[in-house]
Design an enzyme around this catalytic site. Sequence first.
Site, mmCIF file in Angstrom:
data_model
loop_
_atom_site.group_PDB
_atom_site.id
_atom_site.type_symbol
_atom_site.label_atom_id
_atom_site.label_comp_id
_atom_site.label_asym_id
_atom_site.label_seq_id
_atom_site.Cartn_x
_atom_site.Cartn_y
_atom_site.Cartn_z
ATOM 1 N N ASP A 18 -19.164 13.737 -8.438
ATOM 2 C CA ASP A 18 -19.140 14.044 -7.004
ATOM 3 C C ASP A 18 -18.752 15.515 -6.827
ATOM 4 O O ASP A 18 -17.859 15.849 -6.054
ATOM 5 C CB ASP A 18 -18.140 13.128 -6.289
ATOM 6 N N VAL A 34 -6.357 14.237 3.486
ATOM 7 C CA VAL A 34 -5.282 14.780 2.659
ATOM 8 C C VAL A 34 -4.236 15.460 3.531
ATOM 9 O O VAL A 34 -4.570 16.199 4.465
ATOM 10 C CB VAL A 34 -5.856 15.786 1.641
ATOM 11 N N LYS A 52 -3.140 11.875 -0.582
ATOM 12 C CA LYS A 52 -4.488 11.440 -0.186
ATOM 13 C C LYS A 52 -4.404 10.004 0.314
ATOM 14 O O LYS A 52 -3.907 9.118 -0.398
ATOM 15 C CB LYS A 52 -5.444 11.541 -1.371
ATOM 16 N N ALA A 105 -11.410 9.474 2.798
ATOM 17 C CA ALA A 105 -9.954 9.668 2.873
ATOM 18 C C ALA A 105 -9.649 11.028 3.472
ATOM 19 O O ALA A 105 -10.545 11.862 3.646
ATOM 20 C CB ALA A 105 -9.346 9.546 1.479
ATOM 21 N N ALA A 145 -7.235 18.416 4.859
ATOM 22 C CA ALA A 145 -8.691 18.238 4.745
ATOM 23 C C ALA A 145 -9.002 16.790 5.077
ATOM 24 O O ALA A 145 -8.181 15.893 4.869
ATOM 25 C CB ALA A 145 -9.162 18.581 3.339
ATOM 26 N N SER A 194 -15.092 11.795 4.143
ATOM 27 C CA SER A 194 -15.694 10.553 4.630
ATOM 28 C C SER A 194 -14.868 9.318 4.299
ATOM 29 O O SER A 194 -14.860 8.354 5.053
ATOM 30 C CB SER A 194 -17.094 10.400 4.042
#
Length: 545
Positions: free
Chosen positions: A284, A135, A149, A133, A128, A131
């Site tokens: 978040d 993974v 990450k 970082a 994935a 914006s």
Amino acid sequence: MGRLYRAFKISWIIVRYRLDILIPLDKLPTFLVLLLKLNPARLFPLGQHSRGERLRLSLEELGPIFVKFGQMLSTRRDLLPGDVADELKRLQDQVPPFSAALAKATIEKSLGMSVAEAFAEFGSEALASASVAQVHTAKLHTGEEVVVKVIRPGIHKVIRKDIQLLYMLARLVLWLVPDARRLHPVEVVADYEISLMDELDMQKEAANTSQLKRNFLNSHLLYVPAIHWSFTRRNVMVQERIYGVPVAEVEVLKQQGVNMKKLAERGVEIFFTQVFRDNFFHADMHPGNIFVDTSKPESPRYIAIDCGIVGSLSIEDQNYLARNLLAFFKQDYYEVARLHIESGWVGEGTRANEFAAAIRAVCEPIFEKPLKDISFGQVLLGLFQTARRFNMEVQPQLVLLQKTLLNIEGLGRQLYPELDLWTTAKPFLENWMKQRVGPRGILLKAKEKLPDWLEQVPELPQLAHESLSQLRNWQEDQREQRRILTEIRLEMARSRRRTGQLAMGLLLLALGLVSGVGEMLLPLLDGEWQPWVLVTAGALVLLRR
């Protein structure tokens, strides 16, 4: 110079992607409609992309701050057209990745060892990409499956430039619109800056993740994957790999027989548990950071990742927030007004009855709808309409919470459109208030404080002795002050007497001298007037003084 270049770049991207056509002209004043129609940007062609694609591509090109804004918008399908929301949804975990070579170089520099030494396996393709970082999957030499990450290279500089630009815009707004002071734009940007900078530190995110995991240990509501601290640094974090269905995959969840009503209600319960029980909330919670454990479809459990941004409130703000929400649930507008005045959230001198009437006029039409049709976003917008009249100030410490609550409501309605946020939250808040201020809550507080009180018991004699000594010293100070005041009064009385004697002596001297001059110029009838008597009396008074 850098800020001006960044401002120019933002303007150019807005023009290039023709974002001006997303502005609803029917809601703008006539002069602004005219300006937009005369806008030179209209000379640029729209291109092959849809409006949602243009918005998404522009946000990606503008950078992480704007991507995060798009992530938040993607959860509000009640505020956005469906095609735009679908495109913005891709910002949650489908931002273009950076190369695996850069990722490996960052990992090796941070850990001080090669990727092969750290991991038995390492996936070169990003699992994935967001914006800040991206993974990668990996496997430790002990056999545990993990995700790695990695912070985007150079992201710190980009974010600092954008933050400086936001500060510049905030100050410009204050200069152009003095009334904007009540919105505290500079303070809001400062809070946002702290949140973003924290998100760039993987060690802080790891610490937040560990705290959230402890708060929901063995919980049926939420699971938080474990952190591998030996492989975690400022730019790299290694975490237990989880398997679940992304919460945005609503159709997949339904196909697996998940109880969507319970899932939506548990999302609301998790939010209020974090805010009021733990005073530590994941701030978040966009769909890209939330998965669902579907192993028990009738009792689904959330899985939370990406704890880079968390929030907390003071005890006072917790209490005021809970009481305000309960008053809203009960449509007790006077109580809402009173709480706002008491907390200092509105201007000094505001009359509670006038403020309550203004809130009622805005909110009552909303509450006429069935509760399931009421959006918390609508209520917030309604409240902001009263802000200008009563100088209501934005509370920077609550901005993060408001953003999170809007995210939760948007997510909940996406999962279960019939979600009644108000009915779901009200019992939780009422129970929390009873625990805080009821007999049981008071006993629990006393129990918590008891060890501190017992620890202070041996010190009580000394504290009592010090208090008595301070009392004696205070009494002596009071007596000394009274004595000094008495002396000052006596001295003032003596001074007044001396002043009176001086005036009398001078007056007698003056009369004597004047009379003497008059006798020389105009003798009196009997010749008995003796001016020297007055002169003598005046001299005696002065000498006595």
